[in-house]
Design a protein around this motif. Structure first.
Motif, short mmCIF file in Angstrom:
data_model
loop_
_atom_site.label_atom_id
_atom_site.label_comp_id
_atom_site.label_asym_id
_atom_site.label_seq_id
_atom_site.Cartn_x
_atom_site.Cartn_y
_atom_site.Cartn_z
N GLY A 74 0.81 -1.20 0.00
CA GLY A 74 0.00 0.00 0.00
C GLY A 74 0.85 1.26 0.00
N ALA A 75 1.91 1.26 0.81
CA ALA A 75 2.80 2.42 0.88
C ALA A 75 3.54 2.63 -0.44
CB ALA A 75 3.78 2.25 2.03
N LEU A 76 3.95 1.53 -1.08
CA LEU A 76 4.60 1.65 -2.38
C LEU A 76 3.65 2.22 -3.43
CD1 LEU A 76 6.86 -1.49 -3.01
CD2 LEU A 76 7.56 0.90 -2.91
N GLY A 77 2.38 1.94 -3.29
CA GLY A 77 1.40 2.47 -4.23
C GLY A 77 1.35 3.99 -4.24
N VAL A 78 1.73 4.63 -3.12
CA VAL A 78 1.76 6.09 -3.06
C VAL A 78 3.19 6.61 -2.99
CG1 VAL A 78 -0.55 6.34 -2.07
CG2 VAL A 78 1.41 6.00 -0.54
N THR A 79 4.12 5.79 -3.44
CA THR A 79 5.54 6.16 -3.48
C THR A 79 5.98 6.32 -4.93
OG1 THR A 79 6.17 5.19 -1.36
CG2 THR A 79 7.88 5.28 -3.05
N ASP A 80 6.66 7.43 -5.22
CA ASP A 80 7.14 7.68 -6.58
C ASP A 80 8.67 7.64 -6.60
OD1 ASP A 80 6.99 8.38 -9.34
OD2 ASP A 80 7.47 10.46 -8.81
N THR A 81 9.21 6.49 -6.21
CA THR A 81 10.66 6.28 -6.24
C THR A 81 10.90 4.98 -6.99
OG1 THR A 81 10.83 7.34 -4.06
CG2 THR A 81 12.75 6.11 -4.83
N ALA A 82 11.34 5.09 -8.23
CA ALA A 82 11.41 3.93 -9.13
C ALA A 82 12.28 2.82 -8.58
CB ALA A 82 11.90 4.38 -10.50
N LEU A 83 13.38 3.18 -7.91
CA LEU A 83 14.30 2.17 -7.40
C LEU A 83 13.59 1.17 -6.49
CD1 LEU A 83 17.26 1.19 -7.05
CD2 LEU A 83 17.41 2.75 -5.09
N PHE A 84 12.69 1.64 -5.67
CA PHE A 84 11.97 0.78 -4.74
C PHE A 84 10.70 0.20 -5.34
CE2 PHE A 84 14.11 4.02 -2.04
CZ PHE A 84 15.06 3.19 -1.49
N ARG A 85 10.10 0.92 -6.27
CA ARG A 85 8.77 0.57 -6.74
C ARG A 85 8.75 -0.33 -7.97
NH1 ARG A 85 3.62 4.18 -7.18
NH2 ARG A 85 2.58 3.29 -8.97
N ALA A 86 9.67 -0.10 -8.91
CA ALA A 86 9.59 -0.72 -10.23
C ALA A 86 9.48 -2.25 -10.21
CB ALA A 86 10.79 -0.30 -11.09
N PRO A 87 10.22 -2.97 -9.36
CA PRO A 87 10.12 -4.44 -9.42
C PRO A 87 8.76 -4.99 -9.04
CG PRO A 87 12.13 -3.76 -8.27
CD PRO A 87 11.27 -2.54 -8.41
N TYR A 88 7.94 -4.16 -8.39
CA TYR A 88 6.68 -4.65 -7.84
C TYR A 88 5.45 -4.02 -8.49
CZ TYR A 88 10.37 -5.58 -4.53
OH TYR A 88 11.57 -5.96 -3.98
N GLU A 89 5.64 -3.36 -9.64
CA GLU A 89 4.54 -2.66 -10.29
C GLU A 89 3.32 -3.55 -10.50
OE1 GLU A 89 4.04 0.38 -10.97
OE2 GLU A 89 5.98 1.39 -10.96
N ALA A 90 3.55 -4.82 -10.86
CA ALA A 90 2.43 -5.72 -11.14
C ALA A 90 1.58 -5.99 -9.90
CB ALA A 90 2.94 -7.03 -11.71
N MET A 91 2.13 -5.72 -8.71
CA MET A 91 1.42 -5.99 -7.47
C MET A 91 0.73 -4.75 -6.91
SD MET A 91 4.50 -8.18 -5.68
CE MET A 91 3.55 -8.69 -4.25
N LEU A 92 0.96 -3.60 -7.52
CA LEU A 92 0.54 -2.34 -6.92
C LEU A 92 -0.73 -1.77 -7.54
CD1 LEU A 92 4.00 -0.55 -6.67
CD2 LEU A 92 2.87 -2.00 -4.96
N ARG A 93 -1.40 -0.97 -6.76
CA ARG A 93 -2.50 -0.14 -7.24
C ARG A 93 -1.99 1.29 -7.21
NH1 ARG A 93 -7.21 2.35 -5.04
NH2 ARG A 93 -9.01 2.17 -6.42
N PRO A 94 -1.53 1.79 -8.35
CA PRO A 94 -0.81 3.07 -8.34
C PRO A 94 -1.69 4.26 -8.04
CG PRO A 94 -1.12 2.30 -10.58
CD PRO A 94 -1.58 1.20 -9.69
N ALA A 95 -1.08 5.26 -7.43
CA ALA A 95 -1.75 6.52 -7.14
C ALA A 95 -1.55 7.50 -8.28
CB ALA A 95 -1.20 7.10 -5.84
N HIS A 96 -2.31 8.58 -8.26
CA HIS A 96 -2.08 9.69 -9.17
C HIS A 96 -0.89 10.49 -8.62
CE1 HIS A 96 -5.96 8.93 -11.09
NE2 HIS A 96 -6.46 8.77 -9.87
N ILE A 97 -0.06 11.02 -9.50
CA ILE A 97 1.14 11.73 -9.07
C ILE A 97 1.01 13.21 -9.44
CG2 ILE A 97 3.64 11.93 -9.31
CD1 ILE A 97 3.66 8.92 -9.94
N ALA A 98 1.11 14.06 -8.44
CA ALA A 98 1.05 15.51 -8.64
C ALA A 98 2.45 16.10 -8.55
CB ALA A 98 0.14 16.15 -7.59
N ALA A 99 2.62 17.29 -9.08
CA ALA A 99 3.93 17.94 -9.09
C ALA A 99 4.43 18.18 -7.67
CB ALA A 99 3.83 19.26 -9.84
N SER A 100 5.73 18.08 -7.51
CA SER A 100 6.36 18.37 -6.22
C SER A 100 6.53 19.87 -6.04
CB SER A 100 7.74 17.70 -6.16
OG SER A 100 8.47 18.17 -5.04
#
Length: 447
Positions: A157-183
């Motif tokens: 769940g936390a990865l779903g709202v995380t926009d850090t590819a190093l941690f997130r990319a291997p698990y994309e198939a398992m995630l429900r991604p969030a919308h990403i707004a500008a920093s």
């Protein structure tokens, strides 16, 4: 010849321990440091070599290792109660801690739900938001917005709202991604613009997202003032006030992830205080126990709590952890709060921040450094390289050279940062600043 104790312990570790946030193969050439003890801001390896813990052991150790006050509190608690389940039971440390934390928000956030680590707190906040909307008859509101570069933990769940590819990319198939707004990262400020321009653009981008998806958005999750894993991206406090207004306008909860930036790290106990508004849900962990024991919690406004208050079990929040509200961890947290109050820590930190900032000026003024910045007791700057080849491996080289010079530092990419414990004196601040500059010079000249 018998191997030194440190080498032996490191070798045993590599045969049995899978270390976090690490490519284990690298440890074949650079073994982990075998820590034997700690005292104050220092860690000591098994051979007696010391390291100044300039990043508070992953941002958790606020008042030094083996702090006498926290030690005494834990010894006393051990003689009373080490653990009891919190379902159907309660105990003085968890009640007192909840009361004190609520009071620190002026009771704006009056309900505390406990877990053991930051990612779990984020999971709880996300679930609370979606479930509260469901209980209110808005089951379609089950999507989230996070910020570009944001980091909120590594459970699914936390990865779903995380926009850090190093941690997130291997698990994309398992995630429900969030919308990403500008920093709102202040480094995005353009020449000639005022200090709040980047935040204003980010708010405009956020509003466009909320306009398009407000019927589906449950919550917006942000790290107030500093996106730590995003190269210590710092932003104007007005961004949070603007975001609170947008969430109110478009019917979304605001979740403040203060896991790294709470507990005084940004200059106030809660980072949210500086914006003059409170989120609907606030996550704390890391420094809350002074770096002693795992503990996390979610603080909720009353309207969130009331959304679950019913005779129907299915409308209750049934999330649980075996060690929720552990008495030892809560007692460590209570003593941590007592230190803040008794020793006027926030006031002292303001003076210390000026002292260390002044000592760091030789680094800040180096032409190979950009965006020297500070929020509270977080210092950061970005190292400028001529090309990608020169930048490759900088973080690792810097950490190794720092260790050789008695420093524990762990840059994020090309971002150098300091997040020391709150106990350094002026002499230690000067030593730290000079030693960081020495490490920087050595690494850059050898790059």
């Amino acid at each position: 010849m018998t191997a030194p104790h440190s080498q032996d312990l490191a070798a045993r570790s590599l045969r049995s321990v899978w270390h976090p946030c690490t490519q284990m193969r690298r440890h074949e050439s650079v073994p982990p440091i075998a820590v034997a003890r700690g005292h104050g801001p220092w860690l000591y390896d098994a051979d007696g070599r010391r390291y100044l813990d300039a990043i508070s052991s992953w941002w958790v150790n606020l008042f030094g290792h083996t702090n006498a006050r926290i030690n005494r509190a834990l010894i006393d608690q051990l003689e009373r109660l080490e653990h009891a389940m919190l379902a159907g039971f309660t105990h003085e440390p968890v009640v007192a801690l909840s009361e004190k934390l609520s009071a620190l928000t002026g009771h704006a956030l009056g309900r505390c739900f406990y877990a053991s680590d930051g990612a779990s707190a984020v999971e709880i906040a996300l679930k609370m938001s979606v479930h509260a909307w469901r209980n209110a008859g808005h089951a379609r509101k089950n999507e989230f917005i996070c910020l570009a570069g944001g980091y909120h933990g590594e459970t699914l769940g936390a990865l779903g709202v995380t926009d850090t590819a190093l941690f997130r990319a291997p698990y994309e198939a398992m995630l429900r991604p969030a919308h990403i707004a500008a920093s709102p990262d202040a480094r995005y400020t353009l020449p000639g613009e005022g200090p709040g321009a980047a935040a204003a653009r980010a708010l405009a981008d956020m509003e466009q997202l909320l306009q398009r998806r407000h019927g589906r958005i449950a919550a917006v999750i942000v790290e107030p003032l500093v996106q730590c894993a995003n190269g210590m991206a710092m932003h104007d406090a007005d961004y949070m006030a603007g975001l609170r207004a947008l969430c109110d306008t478009y019917g979304a909860h605001l979740i403040a992830d203060e896991i790294a930036v709470g507990c005084g790290r940004t200059g106030t106990f809660f980072a949210s205080e500086q914006s003059g508004v409170w989120p609907d849900l606030l996550c704390l962990s890391k420094g809350i126990t002074g770096g002693y024991l795992p503990l996390s919690l979610v603080m909720a406004q009353e309207h969130i709590y009331q959304a679950f208050y019913d005779d129907d079990l299915h409308r209750g929040f049934l999330h649980s952890h075996s060690y929720t509200g552990n008495p030892l961890a809560c007692r460590a947290a209570l003593e941590t709060l007592a230190i803040f109050e008794d020793e006027q820590v926030l006031e002292r930190n303001r003076g210390f921040a000026q002292t260390l900032s002044a000592a760091l000026q030789p680094l800040a003024q180096d032409p190979r450094v950009a965006h020297f910045r500070r929020t509270g007791t977080i210092w950061a700057c970005d190292v400028v390289f001529d090309d990608d080849a020169a930048a490759a491996g900088f973080s690792r080289r810097f950490a190794l050279e720092a260790a050789r010079r008695e420093l524990l530092l762990r840059p994020i990419g090309n971002t150098l940062y300091l997040m020391p414990p709150y106990i350094l004196d002026a002499q230690e601040a000067d030593w730290l600043a000079r030693r960081v500059h020495d490490v920087f010079t050595a690494v850059m000249e050898g790059a």
